[in-house]
Structure formats: structure tokens, C-alpha cells
Design a protein around this motif. Structure first.
Motif, PDB file in Angstrom:
ATOM      1  N   MET A  66      -1.956  11.911  -0.337  1.00  0.00           N
ATOM      2  CA  MET A  66      -0.516  11.676  -0.259  1.00  0.00           C
ATOM      3  C   MET A  66       0.246  12.966   0.047  1.00  0.00           C
ATOM      4  SD  MET A  66       0.038   9.073  -3.476  1.00  0.00           S
ATOM      5  CE  MET A  66       1.764   8.749  -3.080  1.00  0.00           C
ATOM      6  N   ILE A  67      -0.130  14.042  -0.633  1.00  0.00           N
ATOM      7  CA  ILE A  67       0.581  15.311  -0.488  1.00  0.00           C
ATOM      8  C   ILE A  67       0.427  15.880   0.917  1.00  0.00           C
ATOM      9  CG2 ILE A  67       0.587  17.735  -1.212  1.00  0.00           C
ATOM     10  CD1 ILE A  67       1.909  15.970  -3.261  1.00  0.00           C
ATOM     11  N   PHE A  68      -0.801  15.975   1.392  1.00  0.00           N
ATOM     12  CA  PHE A  68      -1.053  16.707   2.636  1.00  0.00           C
ATOM     13  C   PHE A  68      -0.998  15.832   3.885  1.00  0.00           C
ATOM     14  CE2 PHE A  68      -2.954  19.372  -0.677  1.00  0.00           C
ATOM     15  CZ  PHE A  68      -2.352  20.576  -0.382  1.00  0.00           C
ATOM     16  N   LEU A  69      -1.457  14.595   3.787  1.00  0.00           N
ATOM     17  CA  LEU A  69      -1.409  13.717   4.957  1.00  0.00           C
ATOM     18  C   LEU A  69      -0.181  12.810   4.922  1.00  0.00           C
ATOM     19  CD1 LEU A  69      -5.169  12.672   5.289  1.00  0.00           C
ATOM     20  CD2 LEU A  69      -3.885  14.259   6.710  1.00  0.00           C
ATOM     21  N   GLY A  70       0.081  12.185   3.774  1.00  0.00           N
ATOM     22  CA  GLY A  70       1.209  11.274   3.677  1.00  0.00           C
ATOM     23  C   GLY A  70       2.538  11.955   3.935  1.00  0.00           C
ATOM     24  N   PHE A  71       2.864  12.934   3.088  1.00  0.00           N
ATOM     25  CA  PHE A  71       4.123  13.657   3.274  1.00  0.00           C
ATOM     26  C   PHE A  71       4.141  14.405   4.605  1.00  0.00           C
ATOM     27  CE2 PHE A  71       4.634  13.333  -1.414  1.00  0.00           C
ATOM     28  CZ  PHE A  71       5.937  12.884  -1.452  1.00  0.00           C
ATOM     29  N   PHE A 224      -0.380   6.169   4.719  1.00  0.00           N
ATOM     30  CA  PHE A 224      -1.152   6.938   3.733  1.00  0.00           C
ATOM     31  C   PHE A 224      -0.489   6.861   2.357  1.00  0.00           C
ATOM     32  CE2 PHE A 224      -3.050   9.425   7.361  1.00  0.00           C
ATOM     33  CZ  PHE A 224      -4.368   9.162   7.044  1.00  0.00           C
ATOM     34  N   LEU A 225       0.821   7.047   2.324  1.00  0.00           N
ATOM     35  CA  LEU A 225       1.540   6.982   1.053  1.00  0.00           C
ATOM     36  C   LEU A 225       1.450   5.584   0.453  1.00  0.00           C
ATOM     37  CD1 LEU A 225       4.716   9.030   2.042  1.00  0.00           C
ATOM     38  CD2 LEU A 225       2.949   9.754   0.436  1.00  0.00           C
ATOM     39  N   TRP A 226       1.614   4.572   1.279  1.00  0.00           N
ATOM     40  CA  TRP A 226       1.586   3.186   0.821  1.00  0.00           C
ATOM     41  C   TRP A 226       0.235   2.855   0.177  1.00  0.00           C
ATOM     42  CZ3 TRP A 226      -0.102  -1.732   0.516  1.00  0.00           C
ATOM     43  CH2 TRP A 226       0.819  -2.772   0.389  1.00  0.00           C
ATOM     44  N   VAL A 227      -0.833   3.235   0.843  1.00  0.00           N
ATOM     45  CA  VAL A 227      -2.175   2.884   0.370  1.00  0.00           C
ATOM     46  C   VAL A 227      -2.519   3.572  -0.948  1.00  0.00           C
ATOM     47  CG1 VAL A 227      -4.639   3.128   0.895  1.00  0.00           C
ATOM     48  CG2 VAL A 227      -3.063   2.289   2.650  1.00  0.00           C
ATOM     49  N   PHE A 228      -2.107   4.823  -1.091  1.00  0.00           N
ATOM     50  CA  PHE A 228      -2.529   5.589  -2.264  1.00  0.00           C
ATOM     51  C   PHE A 228      -1.477   5.645  -3.375  1.00  0.00           C
ATOM     52  CE2 PHE A 228      -5.315   7.359   1.064  1.00  0.00           C
ATOM     53  CZ  PHE A 228      -6.535   7.157   0.438  1.00  0.00           C
ATOM     54  N   TRP A 229      -0.325   4.995  -3.184  1.00  0.00           N
ATOM     55  CA  TRP A 229       0.709   5.048  -4.220  1.00  0.00           C
ATOM     56  C   TRP A 229       0.249   4.448  -5.559  1.00  0.00           C
ATOM     57  CZ3 TRP A 229       5.704   6.599  -2.008  1.00  0.00           C
ATOM     58  CH2 TRP A 229       6.624   6.972  -2.989  1.00  0.00           C
ATOM     59  N   GLN A 280       9.493   3.422   8.184  1.00  0.00           N
ATOM     60  CA  GLN A 280       8.916   4.668   7.680  1.00  0.00           C
ATOM     61  C   GLN A 280       9.298   4.956   6.232  1.00  0.00           C
ATOM     62  OE1 GLN A 280      10.704   7.151  10.587  1.00  0.00           O
ATOM     63  NE2 GLN A 280       9.203   6.711  12.183  1.00  0.00           N
ATOM     64  N   ASN A 281      10.475   4.553   5.820  1.00  0.00           N
ATOM     65  CA  ASN A 281      10.979   4.954   4.504  1.00  0.00           C
ATOM     66  C   ASN A 281      11.222   3.802   3.537  1.00  0.00           C
ATOM     67  OD1 ASN A 281      11.613   8.009   4.830  1.00  0.00           O
ATOM     68  ND2 ASN A 281      12.488   7.098   6.665  1.00  0.00           N
ATOM     69  N   VAL A 282      11.946   2.791   3.953  1.00  0.00           N
ATOM     70  CA  VAL A 282      12.381   1.736   3.039  1.00  0.00           C
ATOM     71  C   VAL A 282      11.204   0.918   2.520  1.00  0.00           C
ATOM     72  CG1 VAL A 282      13.959  -0.212   2.759  1.00  0.00           C
ATOM     73  CG2 VAL A 282      14.576   1.684   4.255  1.00  0.00           C
ATOM     74  N   THR A 283      10.143   0.815   3.303  1.00  0.00           N
ATOM     75  CA  THR A 283       8.968   0.067   2.850  1.00  0.00           C
ATOM     76  C   THR A 283       8.338   0.680   1.601  1.00  0.00           C
ATOM     77  OG1 THR A 283       7.636   1.358   4.405  1.00  0.00           O
ATOM     78  CG2 THR A 283       8.387  -0.805   5.152  1.00  0.00           C
ATOM     79  N   LEU A 284       8.601   1.964   1.360  1.00  0.00           N
ATOM     80  CA  LEU A 284       7.999   2.652   0.219  1.00  0.00           C
ATOM     81  C   LEU A 284       8.818   2.520  -1.065  1.00  0.00           C
ATOM     82  CD1 LEU A 284       6.975   5.975   2.025  1.00  0.00           C
ATOM     83  CD2 LEU A 284       5.470   4.077   1.395  1.00  0.00           C
ATOM     84  N   ALA A 285       9.984   1.899  -0.990  1.00  0.00           N
ATOM     85  CA  ALA A 285      10.871   1.841  -2.154  1.00  0.00           C
ATOM     86  C   ALA A 285      10.204   1.168  -3.353  1.00  0.00           C
ATOM     87  CB  ALA A 285      12.162   1.102  -1.785  1.00  0.00           C
ATOM     88  N   GLY A 286       9.350   0.194  -3.109  1.00  0.00           N
ATOM     89  CA  GLY A 286       8.698  -0.512  -4.213  1.00  0.00           C
ATOM     90  C   GLY A 286       7.824   0.378  -5.068  1.00  0.00           C
TER      91      GLY A 286
END
Length: 473
Positions: A66-71, A224-229, A280-286
Motif C-alpha cells: 500500500m505504501i510504496f505501490l498503492g500511494f 493496490f490500496l483497495w485489495v490490501f486495505w 481513483q479516490n471515492v471508491t476507497l472511501a469505504g
């Protein structure tokens, strides 16, 4: 053409070399292995599979992604700032993690005044790093690498002090980091952005746009962020059913926010088409909005409803609140962190407080006092001994009522917002100093100032300019 005053040739290497010498000296003086990494604690009777490595490393590895690939990929959405988004994320993250190990460890000194280093320390340091990278999003493209490193240098101690004070004295429930990561990072970043306000960018910037390729790369970061959140939200929860619920709630929240984001993006668009910034952004709000209650018995339906609610707030924030803050309060928020982390963080905290108020033994059974450790009876209370028969090894708590715990949660929210905003403003005063080589307005959102770039890196922009000129003619 690089400007002499903004070239990183001297100041950036000097800063890195000096800080690395200091860091090495501090590691040599204060850091040693913890008992799960120290060979002296291992005997013939030690079972290697009981090592904390096997418990903590999976979550650590996922948060690394999440840190290196997601962000990194997510921040590469500007057409001419892909190098800056990904590489400065890389640079800042590595520095923030190694610095956070020391600063967080300062509050956890144990035997002989040493920091006992294990994977769990790295995991906690990555949470501090996540706060730094979220704040970074507010000033993306308007700062030099030296400014970003100084920002991380100052933000990590403020984060660690806030984390220590809130967890040690207020003793709150914050499994998913809604208070200590999302709210802190948001208002710290907005404080810095307020101090770095550039009047010349109030009406936008010619390079402040994306391209087909940069948007695809940014969506990769979202995925990447979505999968590993779920790993991010469950990493520090109580092992067992609490952690299991955290994964389920995070997935349900993300699923709800994703579907809601697609629906709202089309509905709110003038031509009914999807907007990539929403994807890119709003999908991650959950993932953010379930954070404060992620390990609680809130029900799967509530997790889904929270995801949809957080998505709606985030979407409306991008549409209406971000322009309002820029126009009225001089806050230029490049990545809209107030929408994805601030608004959803506040909703998450409100939901967590409600979940705490209704939590009782009928719903949780004896495990109530594991999930809400500070509601467990105090040492010496006869009820504690009764509970230890059912839950061997249960730690003594503070004997708080549900209402008392909820009030401490409220206090933590306001204290964190106040401290982070003040810390951001003071950090912004330092970061805006001219000797840290801030880029000039005309070179914001442009890799050409700090990187050796290929000759065609700006060809899409040139093509658009040429087309515009031909149409005007």
C-alpha cells in the motif's frame, strides 16, 4: 531549464547525508533486537513457529504494498508529474519509516532504555508513514523533495506524540486508524497547505491536469490500496474474531463505496460519463469510513451502509467542498485529502462512538472486555477474576462505562484535529522558507525541474497547445 536556486544538487544530498549519519548514530545507541529476533533468547525448546514474525509479517508485507505501490501510483495522476508523484513518495516513505522507528520507540523504551526492534515496530512505523503520505497529497506538485523531507521530519514526532497521548491517556478504540491516521494526516496536511498557499495557482495551472496514461497508472494505485486495505484495518486488532470482523467489514465497506462511486459519478456528471478522479479516490472511501468501528459487532449491513454513506460524503466533498475551501480559506488541496480522509474519518468516528454506546455483554459475551479493553474491570475487582475463568489472561482495564468510553473518543477526535492542524501550520511556516527551494509557480506539477526527463515527456501537452493554437487561428 533547471533553475540554480531550485536544483537539488547540493541541499538534498547534504540533508540526506547529515540525517543518515544522525540516524545511524541513534540506531547504534538505542536500537537492539526484540526477543523474537535476538538469538540469545532462542533455546532448543523454542518453537520457531511461535515467533512473532509469522504473526506480524503478512500484515507488514501488505501495508508495504500500500505504501510504496498503492500511494506511489495513486499520486502519479498529473500529466507531467508522474516521476514526482511516485519517486518523491518513495523517498519520503523510506525516510519517514526509519525516522518513525526511532521516534515511536522513544515512547516505548524498555529494558536498558533501548528500542527493541521487531516487525511490529516496522508495522507501526508504516502507519506513521501513511499519515505523512496522506498529508503529502495536499501539497503534491507544489513542493521540492527537500521540503517534503523536512515536512516528514517534523510530522512524524507530532504524530508520535499525539499517538502516545491519545492511546496512553485517553485510551481510545481506533483499530482502523480513523482518528490517529486519517483525521491527523488530513488536518496536518491542510495546515501545511494553508501556509503554502500560492495566489498564482488560485485559478488553476496549465500543468495541473492528467493524461490517459497517468490516469491508468493512478487507478493501478487505487487497486493496490483497495485489495490490501483489509490488512491495513485489521493489522493491529485483537487476533481471532475481532480481526476476522475487521476484514469482513472493510471488504463490505469498500464494495459499497465502489458501487456507489460509479453510480454517483455518472449521475452527477453533466454528460452522464464517469470521471476518473472519482474512480481513483471515492471508491476507497469505504476503507476509511469503517475504520473506527471495524473490529466491533456493527453487523455486515451497517458496514455496507457506512461504505455507501462515506462514499456520498466524499463525492460531494470533491464536487463542492474542495472548491469552497480553496476560494474562501486559501486551502489548495491537490488530492482532496479532506474528502477521502477528513469527511469520511469524521463519519467513521461518529459511527464508532455509536457502536461503543450500544456495545454490551448480550451482543459480545465475555469478549466485550477484549474488544473494549478499557471497559474491563480494574485490578482487584471480583468481576475480573470471574471473567478470567472464561478468558484466561484477560488484562485488567479501567472499569469504564460505555458512556465514559464514548466521551473519551469524542475528546480524542477534537484533540487530534486541534493538535494536527496546529502542527501542520507550524510545519508549514518552516517548510515555506526559501532556502528549502520551493518550485516557482510556473514549474509546479512539472518533473522537468527535479528530474532528468526524456525529450518527449511533455509531448502530449505540446500537442494540446498546438491543437488549441491551430483552432484559434
Amino acid at each position: 531549464m533547471k533553475s540554480r536556486s531550485t536544483s537539488p544538487r547540493v541541499k538534498l544530498p547534504a540533508f540526506v547525508f547529515v540525517t543518515q549519519v544522525i540516524v545511524v548514530a541513534l540506531y547504534a545507541a538505542f536500537v537492539t533486537y526484540d526477543e523474537h529476533a535476538d538469538a540469545r533468547f532462542q533455546t532448543n525448546g523454542t518453537n520457531p513457529m511461535d515467533n512473532a514474525f509469522y504473526r506480524d509479517y503478512p500484515a507488514f508485507a501488505h501495508v508495504q504494498v500500500m505504501i510504496f505501490l498503492g500511494f506511489g501510483c495513486l499520486l502519479a495522476f498529473f500529466r507531467l508529474y508522474g516521476f514526482g508523484g511516485m519517486v518523491f513518495n518513495f523517498l519520503t516513505a523510506v525516510f519517514a519509516i526509519q525516522w518513525a522507528v526511532l521516534v515511536q520507540g522513544y515512547f516505548q523504551f524498555s529494558r536498558g532504555g533501548k528500542i527493541h526492534l521487531g516487525v511490529i515496530n516496522l508495522l507501526n512505523a508504516e502507519f506513521a508513514c501513511a499519515a505523512v503520505l496522506i498529508s503529502f497529497g495536499a501539497v503534491l506538485g507544489r513542493t521540492s523533495p527537500l521540503q517534503l523531507l523536512v515536512m516528514a521530519l517534523l510530522e512524524v514526532p507530532v504524530f508520535a506524540c499525539t499517538e502516545w497521548a491519545v492511546l496512553e491517556y485517553l485510551k481510545i478504540n481506533d483499530a482502523g486508524g480513523s482518528v490517529l491516521i486519517h483525521l491527523f494526516a488530513c488536518y496536518f496536511g491542510l495546515g501545511v497547505s494553508f501556509m503554502l498557499h500560492r495566489p498564482g495557482l488560485d485559478d488553476g495551472h496549465a500543468k495541473q491536469n492528467s493524461s490517459y496514461q497517468s490516469d491508468i497508472l493512478s487507478v493501478m494505485g487505487t487497486l493496490f490500496l483497495w485489495v490490501f486495505w483489509p490488512s491495513f484495518n485489521s493489522a493491529l486488532t485483537v487476533r481471532g474474531d475481532d480481526q476476522h470482523r475487521a476484514v469482513l467489514h472493510t471488504f463490505l465497506g469498500l464494495s459499497a463505496s465502489t458501487l456507489t462511486a460509479f453510480a454517483l459519478s455518472a449521475a452527477l456528471s453533466k454528460n452522464g460519463k464517469l470521471t476518473m478522479a472519482d474512480v481513483q479516490n471515492v471508491t476507497l472511501a469505504g476503507g476509511v469510513v469503517v475504520g473506527a468501528s471495524v473490529d466491533m459487532m456493527i453487523s455486515p449491513a451497517a458496514a455496507y451502509a457506512l461504505g455507501a454513506t462515506g462514499c456520498a460524503a466524499c463525492m460531494l466533498g470533491y464536487r463542492y467542498l474542495t472548491p469552497f475551501l480553496a476560494r474562501r480559506f486559501r486551502i489548495q488541496d491537490q488530492c482532496g485529502i479532506h474528502n477521502l480522509h477528513g469527511l469520511t474519518g469524521l463519519i467513521s468516528c461518529a459511527a464508532g462512538i455509536c457502536a461503543i454506546l450500544v456495545a454490551d455483554e448480550e451482543t459480545y459475551g465475555p469478549s466485550l472486555y477484549e474488544t473494549f479493553a478499557h471497559r474491563a474491570p480494574a485490578e482487584g475487582d471480583p468481576k475480573l477474576q470471574e471473567l478470567r475463568v472464561l478468558i484466561p489472561g484477560l488484562r485488567a482495564g479501567l472499569g469504564r462505562t460505555a458512556r465514559e468510553q464514548a466521551l473519551f473518543q469524542v475528546a480524542a477526535v477534537f484533540a487530534t484535529i486541534g493538535v494536527s492542524a496546529l502542527g501542520g501550520v507550524l510545519t508549514g511556516l518552516v517548510v515555506k522558507m526559501p532556502f528549502l527551494d520551493p518550485p516557482p509557480d510556473r514549474m509546479c506539477f512539472d518533473d522537468g525541474l527535479f528530474f532528468e526527463v526524456p525529450p518527449d515527456y511533455d509531448s502530449p501537452l505540446k500537442l494540446i497547445n498546438d491543437t488549441t493554437q491551430d483552432s484559434a487561428a
